[in-house]
Design a protein around this motif. Structure first.
Motif, mmCIF file in Angstrom:
data_model
loop_
_atom_site.group_PDB
_atom_site.id
_atom_site.type_symbol
_atom_site.label_atom_id
_atom_site.label_comp_id
_atom_site.label_asym_id
_atom_site.label_seq_id
_atom_site.Cartn_x
_atom_site.Cartn_y
_atom_site.Cartn_z
ATOM 1 N N PRO A 299 22.149 -39.821 28.013
ATOM 2 C CA PRO A 299 23.396 -39.096 28.311
ATOM 3 C C PRO A 299 24.157 -38.808 27.024
ATOM 4 N N SER A 300 24.875 -37.721 27.004
ATOM 5 C CA SER A 300 25.645 -37.358 25.812
ATOM 6 C C SER A 300 26.747 -36.395 26.198
ATOM 7 N N ARG A 301 27.629 -36.162 25.278
ATOM 8 C CA ARG A 301 28.634 -35.110 25.408
ATOM 9 C C ARG A 301 28.488 -34.165 24.225
ATOM 10 N N THR A 302 28.901 -32.941 24.419
ATOM 11 C CA THR A 302 28.848 -31.942 23.353
ATOM 12 C C THR A 302 30.234 -31.807 22.750
ATOM 13 N N LEU A 303 30.353 -32.093 21.463
ATOM 14 C CA LEU A 303 31.627 -31.923 20.775
ATOM 15 C C LEU A 303 31.649 -30.563 20.085
ATOM 16 N N GLU B 49 28.544 -42.511 20.663
ATOM 17 C CA GLU B 49 27.863 -42.958 19.452
ATOM 18 C C GLU B 49 28.767 -42.909 18.224
ATOM 19 N N ILE B 50 29.659 -41.907 18.145
ATOM 20 C CA ILE B 50 30.460 -41.747 16.935
ATOM 21 C C ILE B 50 31.435 -42.898 16.720
ATOM 22 N N CYS B 51 31.694 -43.698 17.755
ATOM 23 C CA CYS B 51 32.689 -44.773 17.615
ATOM 24 C C CYS B 51 32.086 -46.085 17.157
ATOM 25 N N LEU B 52 30.765 -46.184 17.062
ATOM 26 C CA LEU B 52 30.140 -47.486 16.873
ATOM 27 C C LEU B 52 30.493 -48.148 15.552
ATOM 28 N N ASP B 53 30.529 -47.389 14.455
ATOM 29 C CA ASP B 53 30.784 -48.033 13.169
ATOM 30 C C ASP B 53 32.202 -48.583 13.087
ATOM 31 N N VAL B 54 33.106 -48.129 13.954
ATOM 32 C CA VAL B 54 34.462 -48.675 14.026
ATOM 33 C C VAL B 54 34.549 -49.757 15.087
ATOM 34 N N GLU B 55 34.131 -49.430 16.309
ATOM 35 C CA GLU B 55 34.337 -50.340 17.432
ATOM 36 C C GLU B 55 33.384 -51.529 17.420
ATOM 37 N N LEU C 219 29.394 -28.152 17.958
ATOM 38 C CA LEU C 219 29.205 -28.812 16.669
ATOM 39 C C LEU C 219 28.013 -29.768 16.691
ATOM 40 N N PHE C 220 28.016 -30.746 17.619
ATOM 41 C CA PHE C 220 26.887 -31.669 17.701
ATOM 42 C C PHE C 220 26.938 -32.437 19.013
ATOM 43 N N GLU C 221 25.829 -33.086 19.342
ATOM 44 C CA GLU C 221 25.736 -33.932 20.527
ATOM 45 C C GLU C 221 26.116 -35.366 20.157
ATOM 46 N N ASP C 222 26.917 -35.972 20.997
ATOM 47 C CA ASP C 222 27.373 -37.345 20.803
ATOM 48 C C ASP C 222 26.837 -38.177 21.962
ATOM 49 N N ARG C 223 25.810 -39.003 21.687
ATOM 50 C CA ARG C 223 25.146 -39.748 22.749
ATOM 51 C C ARG C 223 25.996 -40.938 23.212
ATOM 52 N N PHE C 224 25.815 -41.317 24.481
ATOM 53 C CA PHE C 224 26.481 -42.490 25.035
ATOM 54 C C PHE C 224 25.546 -43.694 24.941
ATOM 55 N N ARG D 38 36.472 -17.049 11.318
ATOM 56 C CA ARG D 38 35.654 -17.394 10.159
ATOM 57 C C ARG D 38 36.102 -18.724 9.558
ATOM 58 N N ASP D 39 37.423 -18.936 9.487
ATOM 59 C CA ASP D 39 37.949 -20.211 9.013
ATOM 60 C C ASP D 39 37.504 -21.360 9.909
ATOM 61 N N PHE D 40 37.596 -21.152 11.221
ATOM 62 C CA PHE D 40 37.278 -22.217 12.165
ATOM 63 C C PHE D 40 35.803 -22.601 12.098
ATOM 64 N N VAL D 41 34.944 -21.623 11.944
ATOM 65 C CA VAL D 41 33.511 -21.917 11.838
ATOM 66 C C VAL D 41 33.244 -22.741 10.581
ATOM 67 N N GLU D 42 33.913 -22.403 9.483
ATOM 68 C CA GLU D 42 33.722 -23.152 8.244
ATOM 69 C C GLU D 42 34.259 -24.580 8.370
ATOM 70 N N LEU D 43 35.400 -24.723 9.047
ATOM 71 C CA LEU D 43 35.916 -26.066 9.295
ATOM 72 C C LEU D 43 34.972 -26.861 10.186
ATOM 73 N N GLY D 44 34.382 -26.188 11.168
ATOM 74 C CA GLY D 44 33.444 -26.851 12.059
ATOM 75 C C GLY D 44 32.252 -27.421 11.315
ATOM 76 N N GLN D 45 31.780 -26.704 10.322
ATOM 77 C CA GLN D 45 30.663 -27.207 9.521
ATOM 78 C C GLN D 45 31.052 -28.476 8.772
ATOM 79 N N LEU D 46 32.295 -28.505 8.276
ATOM 80 C CA LEU D 46 32.760 -29.692 7.563
ATOM 81 C C LEU D 46 32.960 -30.865 8.524
ATOM 82 N N ILE D 47 33.448 -30.581 9.739
ATOM 83 C CA ILE D 47 33.619 -31.639 10.738
ATOM 84 C C ILE D 47 32.262 -32.226 11.126
ATOM 85 N N ALA D 48 31.282 -31.365 11.341
ATOM 86 C CA ALA D 48 29.940 -31.849 11.697
ATOM 87 C C ALA D 48 29.353 -32.718 10.593
ATOM 88 N N ALA D 49 29.628 -32.338 9.345
ATOM 89 C CA ALA D 49 29.140 -33.123 8.218
ATOM 90 C C ALA D 49 29.876 -34.455 8.078
#
Length: 300
Positions: A265-269, A243-249, A161-166, A281-292
């Motif tokens: 450094p990063s992790r791949t989600l 990186e994804i936790c910063l706006d909360v933490e 889906l995307f890279e999440d940097r540390f 096909r459903d999962f790929v479409e959900l993945g696009q929404l998760i990435a967004a």
């Protein structure tokens, strides 16, 4: 002849370790469930369970039959999913597993967007560590995982889906120059605070930092990033934050945050599902929404 009902009842007992709870889970009486399992043992000519006052325990044969039964039930579920979802997408029930270092930061944005876009999808969330989620996916208890990749299993298919940097989190009294980038060397003379054993984020941090010295690593039994942030805020050490936790933490505690020098450094989600599932096909479409739904990263 073996029946689907026998396998389903035995699977419930194997997972729950108790006839009463298994009967409740299957919505049948305990005598009816017990009789079906006795018929299964007679058909196979094997003792599958050791019956005790405190519950039941799988025999060695029982563990192998339980593993095979779970796979059969997962295949049957995939067969049913194919029939149910052949003409429509993103409807019905979906069992989604998410790791703890992702769930609090992605789900609050993803779930409202999902409900608005796919109102006929009934999604159930299971939050735990990757190894447990993977086991439940293979066994058919879950349909889809949102985890850090790779997930290496011959029966599992994944998409990135995307890279999440540390980033490096430091106490508020630790002065930093905004022009300076962090390096692993900074951590070698400080106490590194990490999640407890079993969290993939811990393993990724250790790999990046090349640290194995026990005296430089502390967990305090921490199982959430929020706990680590509070410890760092109170001067107990440093930690790596995705990186994804910063706006909360960043709101949860007073921190100084530094980016790392290139290559950061990063992790791949990504998403993972059984290769036999007909809902790719459903999962790929959900993945696009998760990435967004990826949180906005603060500018500083």
């Amino acid at each position: 002849m073996l029946t689907f009902k026998q396998l389903r009842y035995f699977d419930a007992v194997a997972r729950l370790g108790h006839f009463g709870r298994a009967a409740d889970h299957c919505a049948v009486t305990q005598p009816a469930l017990s009789m079906q399992i006795q018929d299964l043992e007679a058909e196979l000519g094997l003792q599958l369970l050791e019956r005790r006052r405190s519950g039941v325990r799988l025999t060695e044969d029982g563990r192998e039959i339980a593993r095979r039964a779970a796979r059969i039930l997962a295949d049957i579920r995939d067969l049913k999913d194919y029939a149910v979802h052949r003409g429509e997408r993103l409807a019905g029930t979906l069992q989604l597993g998410v790791i703890p270092s992702v769930a609090p930061y992605i789900l609050p944005r993803f779930l409202p967007a999902m409900r608005q876009r796919f109102p006929d999808l009934d999604i159930h969330i299971r939050e735990t560590q990757t190894h447990q989620l993977t086991r439940e996916l293979i066994d058919g208890a879950l349909d889809l995982l949102l985890v850090a990749l790779p997930v290496e299993h011959p029966d599992i298919e994944t998409i990135r889906l995307f890279e999440d940097r540390f980033l490096l989190a430091l106490p508020p009294d630790r002065r930093i120059d905004s022009r300076v980038r962090a390096t692993p060397d900074i951590l070698k003379d400080d106490r590194l605070l990490l999640l407890e054993e079993g969290h993939c984020l811990r393993d990724q941090a250790l790999t990046f930092c090349s640290l194995r010295r026990v005296e430089s690593i502390d967990t305090f039994g921490a199982s959430s990033l929020t706990t680590l942030v509070q410890m760092v805020s109170n001067g107990l050490g440093l930690t790596l934050l995705p990186e994804i936790c910063l706006d909360v933490e960043a709101r949860a505690g007073a921190l100084n945050v530094m980016r790392f020098a290139d290559p950061e450094p990063s992790r791949t989600l990504g998403l993972a599902w059984r290769a036999t599932s007909p809902r790719k096909r459903d999962f790929v479409e959900l993945g696009q929404l998760i990435a967004a739904s990826r949180p906005n990263v603060p500018a500083s």
